[in-house]
Design a protein around this motif. Structure first.
Motif, PDB file in Angstrom:
ATOM      1  N   LEU A 185       0.826  -1.212   0.000  1.00  0.00           N
ATOM      2  CA  LEU A 185       0.000   0.000   0.000  1.00  0.00           C
ATOM      3  C   LEU A 185       0.859   1.261   0.000  1.00  0.00           C
ATOM      4  O   LEU A 185       0.614   2.194  -0.765  1.00  0.00           O
ATOM      5  N   GLU A 186       1.848   1.288   0.868  1.00  0.00           N
ATOM      6  CA  GLU A 186       2.689   2.474   1.006  1.00  0.00           C
ATOM      7  C   GLU A 186       3.509   2.750  -0.252  1.00  0.00           C
ATOM      8  O   GLU A 186       3.468   3.839  -0.806  1.00  0.00           O
ATOM      9  N   PHE A 187       4.274   1.751  -0.677  1.00  0.00           N
ATOM     10  CA  PHE A 187       5.183   1.961  -1.803  1.00  0.00           C
ATOM     11  C   PHE A 187       4.434   2.179  -3.115  1.00  0.00           C
ATOM     12  O   PHE A 187       4.817   3.022  -3.920  1.00  0.00           O
ATOM     13  N   SER A 188       3.377   1.410  -3.340  1.00  0.00           N
ATOM     14  CA  SER A 188       2.651   1.553  -4.610  1.00  0.00           C
ATOM     15  C   SER A 188       2.003   2.928  -4.726  1.00  0.00           C
ATOM     16  O   SER A 188       1.903   3.475  -5.821  1.00  0.00           O
ATOM     17  N   SER A 189       1.606   3.504  -3.610  1.00  0.00           N
ATOM     18  CA  SER A 189       0.940   4.810  -3.655  1.00  0.00           C
ATOM     19  C   SER A 189       1.879   5.927  -4.116  1.00  0.00           C
ATOM     20  O   SER A 189       1.428   6.973  -4.568  1.00  0.00           O
ATOM     21  N   LEU A 190       3.168   5.690  -4.037  1.00  0.00           N
ATOM     22  CA  LEU A 190       4.153   6.700  -4.433  1.00  0.00           C
ATOM     23  C   LEU A 190       4.488   6.641  -5.922  1.00  0.00           C
ATOM     24  O   LEU A 190       5.139   7.543  -6.441  1.00  0.00           O
ATOM     25  N   GLU A 191       4.035   5.588  -6.594  1.00  0.00           N
ATOM     26  CA  GLU A 191       4.430   5.369  -7.988  1.00  0.00           C
ATOM     27  C   GLU A 191       3.495   6.069  -8.967  1.00  0.00           C
ATOM     28  O   GLU A 191       2.304   5.808  -8.984  1.00  0.00           O
ATOM     29  N   GLU A 192       4.063   6.945  -9.794  1.00  0.00           N
ATOM     30  CA  GLU A 192       3.267   7.673 -10.779  1.00  0.00           C
ATOM     31  C   GLU A 192       3.557   7.246 -12.217  1.00  0.00           C
ATOM     32  O   GLU A 192       2.802   7.579 -13.113  1.00  0.00           O
ATOM     33  N   ASP A 193       4.617   6.502 -12.422  1.00  0.00           N
ATOM     34  CA  ASP A 193       4.964   6.026 -13.756  1.00  0.00           C
ATOM     35  C   ASP A 193       4.051   4.853 -14.131  1.00  0.00           C
ATOM     36  O   ASP A 193       3.921   3.892 -13.365  1.00  0.00           O
ATOM     37  N   GLU A 194       3.432   4.922 -15.313  1.00  0.00           N
ATOM     38  CA  GLU A 194       2.468   3.896 -15.717  1.00  0.00           C
ATOM     39  C   GLU A 194       3.093   2.511 -15.861  1.00  0.00           C
ATOM     40  O   GLU A 194       2.473   1.505 -15.512  1.00  0.00           O
ATOM     41  N   THR A 195       4.306   2.445 -16.372  1.00  0.00           N
ATOM     42  CA  THR A 195       4.982   1.151 -16.513  1.00  0.00           C
ATOM     43  C   THR A 195       5.178   0.510 -15.146  1.00  0.00           C
ATOM     44  O   THR A 195       4.907  -0.681 -14.961  1.00  0.00           O
ATOM     45  N   LEU A 196       5.619   1.298 -14.196  1.00  0.00           N
ATOM     46  CA  LEU A 196       5.842   0.771 -12.849  1.00  0.00           C
ATOM     47  C   LEU A 196       4.522   0.511 -12.127  1.00  0.00           C
ATOM     48  O   LEU A 196       4.427  -0.429 -11.331  1.00  0.00           O
ATOM     49  N   GLN A 197       3.503   1.306 -12.411  1.00  0.00           N
ATOM     50  CA  GLN A 197       2.194   1.039 -11.819  1.00  0.00           C
ATOM     51  C   GLN A 197       1.683  -0.337 -12.268  1.00  0.00           C
ATOM     52  O   GLN A 197       1.083  -1.067 -11.484  1.00  0.00           O
ATOM     53  N   GLN A 198       1.955  -0.681 -13.520  1.00  0.00           N
ATOM     54  CA  GLN A 198       1.560  -2.002 -14.027  1.00  0.00           C
ATOM     55  C   GLN A 198       2.292  -3.106 -13.259  1.00  0.00           C
ATOM     56  O   GLN A 198       1.708  -4.133 -12.922  1.00  0.00           O
ATOM     57  N   LYS A 199       3.559  -2.881 -12.968  1.00  0.00           N
ATOM     58  CA  LYS A 199       4.331  -3.866 -12.193  1.00  0.00           C
ATOM     59  C   LYS A 199       3.750  -4.016 -10.789  1.00  0.00           C
ATOM     60  O   LYS A 199       3.678  -5.122 -10.248  1.00  0.00           O
ATOM     61  N   TRP A 200       3.340  -2.896 -10.195  1.00  0.00           N
ATOM     62  CA  TRP A 200       2.717  -2.963  -8.871  1.00  0.00           C
ATOM     63  C   TRP A 200       1.414  -3.754  -8.931  1.00  0.00           C
ATOM     64  O   TRP A 200       1.133  -4.570  -8.052  1.00  0.00           O
ATOM     65  N   SER A 201       0.633  -3.523  -9.965  1.00  0.00           N
ATOM     66  CA  SER A 201      -0.625  -4.270 -10.121  1.00  0.00           C
ATOM     67  C   SER A 201      -0.345  -5.761 -10.227  1.00  0.00           C
ATOM     68  O   SER A 201      -1.015  -6.580  -9.581  1.00  0.00           O
ATOM     69  N   ASN A 202       0.649  -6.117 -11.028  1.00  0.00           N
ATOM     70  CA  ASN A 202       1.017  -7.527 -11.175  1.00  0.00           C
ATOM     71  C   ASN A 202       1.487  -8.123  -9.851  1.00  0.00           C
ATOM     72  O   ASN A 202       1.127  -9.256  -9.509  1.00  0.00           O
ATOM     73  N   LEU A 203       2.277  -7.369  -9.123  1.00  0.00           N
ATOM     74  CA  LEU A 203       2.784  -7.861  -7.842  1.00  0.00           C
ATOM     75  C   LEU A 203       1.634  -8.080  -6.854  1.00  0.00           C
ATOM     76  O   LEU A 203       1.593  -9.093  -6.147  1.00  0.00           O
ATOM     77  N   ILE A 204       0.696  -7.169  -6.836  1.00  0.00           N
ATOM     78  CA  ILE A 204      -0.466  -7.304  -5.951  1.00  0.00           C
ATOM     79  C   ILE A 204      -1.258  -8.556  -6.301  1.00  0.00           C
ATOM     80  O   ILE A 204      -1.662  -9.322  -5.419  1.00  0.00           O
ATOM     81  N   VAL A 205      -1.461  -8.782  -7.593  1.00  0.00           N
ATOM     82  CA  VAL A 205      -2.190  -9.981  -8.022  1.00  0.00           C
ATOM     83  C   VAL A 205      -1.427 -11.239  -7.613  1.00  0.00           C
ATOM     84  O   VAL A 205      -2.018 -12.196  -7.108  1.00  0.00           O
ATOM     85  N   ASN A 206      -0.122 -11.241  -7.804  1.00  0.00           N
ATOM     86  CA  ASN A 206       0.676 -12.415  -7.425  1.00  0.00           C
ATOM     87  C   ASN A 206       0.566 -12.715  -5.933  1.00  0.00           C
ATOM     88  O   ASN A 206       0.440 -13.871  -5.534  1.00  0.00           O
ATOM     89  N   PHE A 207       0.617 -11.684  -5.111  1.00  0.00           N
ATOM     90  CA  PHE A 207       0.522 -11.899  -3.664  1.00  0.00           C
ATOM     91  C   PHE A 207      -0.885 -12.298  -3.235  1.00  0.00           C
ATOM     92  O   PHE A 207      -1.053 -12.984  -2.238  1.00  0.00           O
ATOM     93  N   SER A 208      -1.888 -11.851  -3.964  1.00  0.00           N
ATOM     94  CA  SER A 208      -3.268 -12.129  -3.557  1.00  0.00           C
ATOM     95  C   SER A 208      -3.847 -13.377  -4.215  1.00  0.00           C
ATOM     96  O   SER A 208      -4.970 -13.768  -3.906  1.00  0.00           O
ATOM     97  N   ASP A 209      -3.093 -14.024  -5.098  1.00  0.00           N
ATOM     98  CA  ASP A 209      -3.556 -15.234  -5.779  1.00  0.00           C
ATOM     99  C   ASP A 209      -3.621 -16.387  -4.776  1.00  0.00           C
ATOM    100  O   ASP A 209      -2.610 -16.782  -4.197  1.00  0.00           O
ATOM    101  N   ALA A 210      -4.817 -16.925  -4.594  1.00  0.00           N
ATOM    102  CA  ALA A 210      -5.020 -18.005  -3.621  1.00  0.00           C
ATOM    103  C   ALA A 210      -4.233 -19.262  -3.984  1.00  0.00           C
ATOM    104  O   ALA A 210      -3.943 -20.084  -3.114  1.00  0.00           O
ATOM    105  N   ASN A 211      -3.856 -19.412  -5.244  1.00  0.00           N
ATOM    106  CA  ASN A 211      -3.125 -20.604  -5.678  1.00  0.00           C
ATOM    107  C   ASN A 211      -1.609 -20.450  -5.565  1.00  0.00           C
ATOM    108  O   ASN A 211      -0.875 -21.386  -5.847  1.00  0.00           O
TER     109      ASN A 211
END
Length: 151
Positions: free
Chosen positions: A79-105
């Motif tokens: 939550l903290e680190f991703s909120s600081l990111e304004e670059d779209e490429t890096l925002q996409q990486k944050w989205s991917n990382l969040i999905v990876n951590f939240s994937d039940a499998n």
């Protein structure tokens, strides 16, 4: 006729007497400016988070990923680190990382990834993507942040 004391000590005492009263009436201008700046920064961070988490939700839905709760040790840095990111490429990486951590499998246990991603620049991420996408393994030399790297 009474003399008015206009020495610096008297002026300072006068300012002290009415300063608190005026501050109560109008508020401290510096405090107000600081609060205004803090509000603007919070708004920017919230916009970043909304964009990143909306994309994470979209990725999870498109890939039929079952979502699990993320432990606090990982969630807070996300939550903290991703909120600081304004670059779209890096925002996409944050989205991917969040999905990876939240994937039940998936069984991601390490909470270091948010810290690592928060320290990477756009160019460093693009270079790592380029390396990952290279099909053959060969010795390559490249530079990240002025450091020569040989792989």
């Amino acid at each position: 006729m009474n003399k008015i004391d206009i020495s610096s000590t008297a002026i300072e005492k006068g300012i002290d007497l009415v300063g608190g009263f005026l501050e109560k009436l109008a508020g401290s201008p510096l405090e107000e400016a600081g609060l205004l700046l803090a509000d603007k920064l919070r708004t920017r961070r919230l916009k970043n988070q909304i964009k990143i988490f909306s994309e994470a939700k979209k990725i999870a839905e498109e890939n039929n990923i079952s979502i699990k709760q993320i432990n606090l040790k990982t969630l807070i840095p996300l939550l903290e680190f991703s909120s600081l990111e304004e670059d779209e490429t890096l925002q996409q990486k944050w989205s991917n990382l969040i999905v990876n951590f939240s994937d039940a499998n998936e069984k991601y246990e390490s909470s270091i990834y948010p810290s690592i991603l928060s320290q990477l620049s756009r160019n460093e991420v693009l270079e790592l993507d380029r390396i990952k996408d290279t099909e053959s393994i060969e010795v390559k030399e490249f530079q990240i942040s002025g450091i020569d790297i040989l792989i």
